[in-house]
Scaffold this motif. Structure first.
Motif, short mmCIF file in Angstrom:
data_model
loop_
_atom_site.label_atom_id
_atom_site.label_comp_id
_atom_site.label_asym_id
_atom_site.label_seq_id
_atom_site.Cartn_x
_atom_site.Cartn_y
_atom_site.Cartn_z
N LEU A 167 -15.66 -3.80 7.08
CA LEU A 167 -15.56 -4.77 5.97
C LEU A 167 -14.38 -4.47 5.05
CD1 LEU A 167 -19.30 -4.96 4.92
CD2 LEU A 167 -17.96 -6.83 5.87
N GLY A 168 -13.85 -3.25 5.17
CA GLY A 168 -12.77 -2.84 4.23
C GLY A 168 -13.30 -2.46 2.87
N LEU A 169 -14.60 -2.09 2.81
CA LEU A 169 -15.20 -1.71 1.51
C LEU A 169 -15.40 -0.22 1.38
CD1 LEU A 169 -17.93 -4.46 1.07
CD2 LEU A 169 -15.87 -4.14 -0.29
N GLY A 170 -15.44 0.49 2.51
CA GLY A 170 -15.80 1.92 2.50
C GLY A 170 -15.00 2.74 1.50
N LEU A 171 -13.68 2.74 1.62
CA LEU A 171 -12.86 3.59 0.74
C LEU A 171 -12.93 3.11 -0.72
CD1 LEU A 171 -9.72 4.37 2.91
CD2 LEU A 171 -11.56 5.90 2.27
N SER A 172 -12.98 1.79 -0.90
CA SER A 172 -13.08 1.26 -2.27
C SER A 172 -14.35 1.76 -2.94
CB SER A 172 -13.02 -0.26 -2.20
OG SER A 172 -13.70 -0.80 -3.28
N GLN A 232 -16.68 8.82 9.39
CA GLN A 232 -16.76 7.64 10.27
C GLN A 232 -15.37 7.04 10.49
OE1 GLN A 232 -19.87 6.30 11.61
NE2 GLN A 232 -18.23 5.51 12.93
N ASN A 233 -14.58 6.96 9.35
CA ASN A 233 -13.21 6.44 9.47
C ASN A 233 -12.40 7.28 10.43
OD1 ASN A 233 -13.47 4.24 7.84
ND2 ASN A 233 -12.57 5.17 6.01
N SER A 234 -12.53 8.63 10.31
CA SER A 234 -11.77 9.53 11.19
C SER A 234 -12.17 9.30 12.65
CB SER A 234 -12.03 10.99 10.81
OG SER A 234 -11.40 11.25 9.59
N PHE A 265 -9.75 -4.27 2.34
CA PHE A 265 -8.60 -3.97 3.20
C PHE A 265 -9.11 -3.20 4.42
CE2 PHE A 265 -5.57 -0.84 4.78
CZ PHE A 265 -4.59 -1.70 5.24
N THR A 266 -8.84 -3.78 5.55
CA THR A 266 -9.29 -3.12 6.79
C THR A 266 -8.33 -3.48 7.93
OG1 THR A 266 -11.09 -2.91 8.36
CG2 THR A 266 -10.89 -5.05 7.30
N THR A 267 -8.22 -2.58 8.85
CA THR A 267 -7.40 -2.86 10.04
C THR A 267 -8.32 -3.02 11.25
OG1 THR A 267 -7.11 -0.49 10.35
CG2 THR A 267 -5.34 -1.64 9.21
N LYS A 268 -9.60 -2.90 10.95
CA LYS A 268 -10.56 -2.98 12.04
C LYS A 268 -10.89 -4.45 12.36
CE LYS A 268 -12.30 1.43 10.60
NZ LYS A 268 -13.30 2.12 9.84
N GLY A 269 -11.29 -4.69 13.55
CA GLY A 269 -11.59 -6.05 13.99
C GLY A 269 -12.85 -6.59 13.35
N SER A 298 -9.42 16.34 7.44
CA SER A 298 -8.25 15.85 8.17
C SER A 298 -8.62 15.62 9.63
CB SER A 298 -7.10 16.85 8.04
OG SER A 298 -7.56 18.15 8.31
N ASP A 299 -7.91 14.68 10.23
CA ASP A 299 -8.22 14.38 11.64
C ASP A 299 -6.95 14.35 12.47
OD1 ASP A 299 -7.01 11.74 11.51
OD2 ASP A 299 -8.79 11.10 10.35
N SER A 300 -7.11 14.23 13.77
CA SER A 300 -5.96 14.21 14.67
C SER A 300 -5.68 12.79 15.15
CB SER A 300 -6.22 15.14 15.87
OG SER A 300 -7.40 14.70 16.54
P1 ADP Z 1 -13.16 -0.13 7.09
O1 ADP Z 1 -13.50 1.24 7.63
O2 ADP Z 1 -14.28 -1.01 6.99
O3 ADP Z 1 -11.96 -0.69 7.65
P2 ADP Z 1 -12.30 1.42 4.87
O4 ADP Z 1 -12.05 1.08 3.45
O5 ADP Z 1 -13.16 2.54 5.11
O6 ADP Z 1 -12.77 0.13 5.59
O7 ADP Z 1 -10.90 1.74 5.55
C1 ADP Z 1 -9.83 0.88 5.29
C2 ADP Z 1 -8.73 1.10 6.28
O8 ADP Z 1 -8.10 2.36 6.07
C3 ADP Z 1 -9.18 1.19 7.66
O9 ADP Z 1 -9.32 -0.13 8.23
C4 ADP Z 1 -8.05 1.95 8.32
O10 ADP Z 1 -6.98 1.11 8.65
C5 ADP Z 1 -7.60 2.86 7.30
N1 ADP Z 1 -8.14 4.21 7.52
C6 ADP Z 1 -9.15 4.76 6.85
N2 ADP Z 1 -9.35 6.03 7.29
C7 ADP Z 1 -8.44 6.30 8.22
C8 ADP Z 1 -8.13 7.42 9.04
N3 ADP Z 1 -8.81 8.59 8.99
N4 ADP Z 1 -7.08 7.30 9.95
C9 ADP Z 1 -6.39 6.17 9.99
N5 ADP Z 1 -6.63 5.07 9.23
C10 ADP Z 1 -7.65 5.11 8.37
#
Ligand code: ADP
Length: 586
Positions: A546-551, A488-490, A537-541, A518-520
């Motif tokens: 929520l910035g919880l996915g990777l954690s 989903q992040n990719s 931590f998130t860069t999404k609007g 890996s993605d492009s």
């Molecule tokens: P969210 O998806 O809710 O922002 P995540 O913890 O999943 O939270 O991701 C945190 C941040 O990591 C994302 O907001 C994004 O900035 C960065 N990120 C994660 N995956 C990728 C990716 N494949 N390419 C670029 N940035 C990514």
């Protein structure tokens, strides 16, 4: 009173006892040796004293025969004979004055011609004493000394003789007899044990009367014959004292019947006799016993002191140990409380994590809802179209067409059911149990969930995986969530990119099973690289992430003893690697 002994202490005590016994034994011996040496010194001193008293008693009257030998009247009597009355009286007076036993004159044949005891019944007058050695000695011109028992008197005494000569001829012998009864009495009264032996070993003088004329050594026949010939001990039965002798230091140990003595001896000059001084042997034993007794008392006191000190030490030690044990108990209790607290916190944490995972699932579910709606929409629209179409065909009697349409509808509802079941299982809160599973499975499910979204975005997904299962120990639902999140992040990252490609590689490497996604897209920003797995931590609007996915997936992977890392590719784009321990197929 004392603590219980262990083996080491017992051995130590035995050795100490043994050492103490040896010390007591040795010092007793030493004390006895010292006592013997002291006694020996004392005996020599006493012997000197006794010798001098004996010498004094003997020499006091020894000169008398010489004086008599000079007397012209005595010489005249010897030459011419005649009445010895005057000479007898003279001898009697001199004898009384000198205190000697008797004084007498013998002619050249050994016949007594004048004597001081002429008045007494034991008078020597006319007696032949030529068998006595002192007569022969004097007749050879020498001075005779003889000890023997008087033939007439039956009293023992010393006989000193001196030749009487005239004009170069020996005409007679003058003799003085000295009795030592008084001396012997004095010795006896002195309370000490002393005796004198002659050259044949016969006791001639003794402070103990019963020992006189006994011998410490058995005499040989020759010595006995000589004694008899001289009538030395006339009328006396010479006995052998039942004595046993042994050497002890400088002294001789002597057992006489029940009594034991230590004897010091000294030769008497000129007589060929020996004088002996005896001390009871028990004195030495007593001294040894006294030393041993003192030593035993001292050792016992030392042992008592040692045990008291040791007991105090042990008590102090056990008190210290008890305090330590108490302290340890307190520390243990504290630790147990801390462990319990920690355990509770961990449980809370786990619960929170589970909640978070679930929240993450829900968030992902929300994100997926739109695409799922689309996914459901399409088959629903198709079903509606096929069912309307079937109605028309039914009216027209096209049964074959209706059957085909129903089959298609059946297939489509199957697909709908599959999507619904995936969603249901994804949103279910997992119990978190781990089991062996093939990692290709959760990836497959994740791709099914996101396939449509990827397709609609025009995203190409390349998947490379081995034909055989890649077994890991984990939770299927959680792993599915890991893949859904990463994919989903990719997809999110590539939204603004013209080129949209995702490459997934599953492989085994050095005991691990690796999934590389890996993605492009634009790749991870420096800030994202720094705080990638931090929660929130998130860069999404707002509303998008929520910035919880990777954690959350970081927690999931670590919970399965795995690792996850994110980096940028050289050619651009992000690359996530998940590693889990490989399990041999069960
Ligand atoms: P969210 O998806 O809710 O922002 P995540 O913890 O999943 O939270 O991701 C945190 C941040 O990591 C994302 O907001 C994004 O900035 C960065 N990120 C994660 N995956 C990728 C990716 N494949 N390419 C670029 N940035 C990514």
């Amino acid at each position: 009173m004392f603590q219980f002994w262990d083996k080491k202490q017992l051995a130590f005590t035995l050795v100490a006892l043994l050492a103490g016994a040896v010390a007591v034994w040795y010092s007793t011996l030493y004390a006895q040796r010292v006592a013997v040496a002291e006694l020996s010194g004392l005996a020599q001193d006493r012997l000197l004293l006794y010798e001098s008293t004996l010498d004094a008693a003997l020499n006091r009257d020894r000169y008398l025969p010489f004086i008599l030998a000079q007397n012209p009247e005595i010489k005249a009597l010897l030459r011419q004979g005649g009445d010895p009355g005057d000479i007898n009286r003279y001898l009697e007076a001199v004898n009384a004055e000198a205190g000697s036993a008797s004084l007498y004159i013998m002619n050249a044949r050994g016949i007594t011609v004048a004597t001081s005891n002429w008045r007494t019944p034991q008078s020597y007058m006319g007696h032949d004493f030529s068998f006595r050695p002192y007569f022969h000695e004097a007749m050879r011109g020498g001075r005779g000394v003889f000890y023997g028992i008087g033939v007439n008197t039956n009293l023992p005494g010393f006989f000193f003789s001196c030749p009487i000569g005239q004009d170069g001829h020996l005409i007679g012998v003058a003799v003085v007899k000295v009795e030592l009864q008084r001396l012997q009495k004095e010795w006896r009264e002195g309370g000490e044990t002393v005796f004198v032996t002659d050259q044949n070993g016969v006791i001639v003088l003794a402070s103990r009367e019963e020992w006189v004329y006994s011998s410490l050594v058995p005499r040989d026949a020759q010595a006995l014959a000589a004694i008899q010939a001289q009538e030395q001990y006339r009328g006396v039965e010479l006995s052998v004292a039942p004595a046993r002798q042994g050497q002890r230091g400088a002294m001789t140990e002597l057992s006489m019947g029940q009594e034991r003595f230590l004897m010091g001896s000294r030769p008497l000059e000129g007589l060929g006799w020996d004088i002996h001084f005896l001390e009871p042997a028990h004195k030495v034993e007593e001294q040894g016993r006294a030393v041993a007794g003192i030593e035993v008392v001292v050792l016992l006191l030392l042992a008592l002191l040692f045990f008291l000190v040791r007991d105090r030490q042990l008590r102090r030690q056990s008190r210290r140990k008890a305090l330590e044990a108490q302290r340890m108990h307190q520390i243990n209790q504290q630790l147990a409380a801390e462990v319990e607290q920690r355990r509770r916190k961990e449980q809370q944490l786990q619960e929170t994590q589970q909640e978070l995972i679930h929240a993450g699932q829900m968030a992902a579910l929300g994100q997926m809802a739109a695409s799922v709606a689309h996914e459901l929409n399409q088959p629903l629209a198709a079903i509606r179209m096929f069912s309307a179409n079937s109605q028309i065909m039914l009216e027209r009697g096209q049964r074959q067409g209706v059957r085909e349409n129903l089959e298609t509808i059946h297939e489509l509802t199957g697909r709908l059911a599959a999507v619904a079941s995936q969603l249901k299982s994804f949103s279910r809160k997992s119990a978190g149990s781990h089991q062996c599973l093939d990692l290709r499975q959760p990836l497959h499910h994740a791709l099914t969930l996101l396939g449509h979204q990827a397709q609609s975005m025009g995203c190409r997904i390349d998947k490379i995986e081995p034909p055989e299962p890649l077994t890991v120990l984990g939770n299927a639902m959680h792993l599915e969530q890991v893949f859904v999140n990463l994919l989903q992040n990719s997809l999110d990252a590539m939204a603004g990119n013209p080129r949209r490609e995702i490459t997934i590689i599953l492989r085994r490497a050095n005991g691990w099973v690796e999934a590389v996604i890996s993605d492009s897209g634009p790749g991870l920003s420096p800030e994202a690289l720094e705080r990638l797995f931090s929660p929130f931590f998130t860069t999404k609007g707002p509303g998008q992430g929520l910035g919880l996915g990777l954690s959350i997936i970081h927690g999931i992977v670590e919970g399965m003893q795995g690792e996850i890392r994110g980096e940028n590719l050289q050619q651009g784009g992000a690359c996530f690697t998940v590693r889990l321990p490989w399990r041999q197929d069960a």
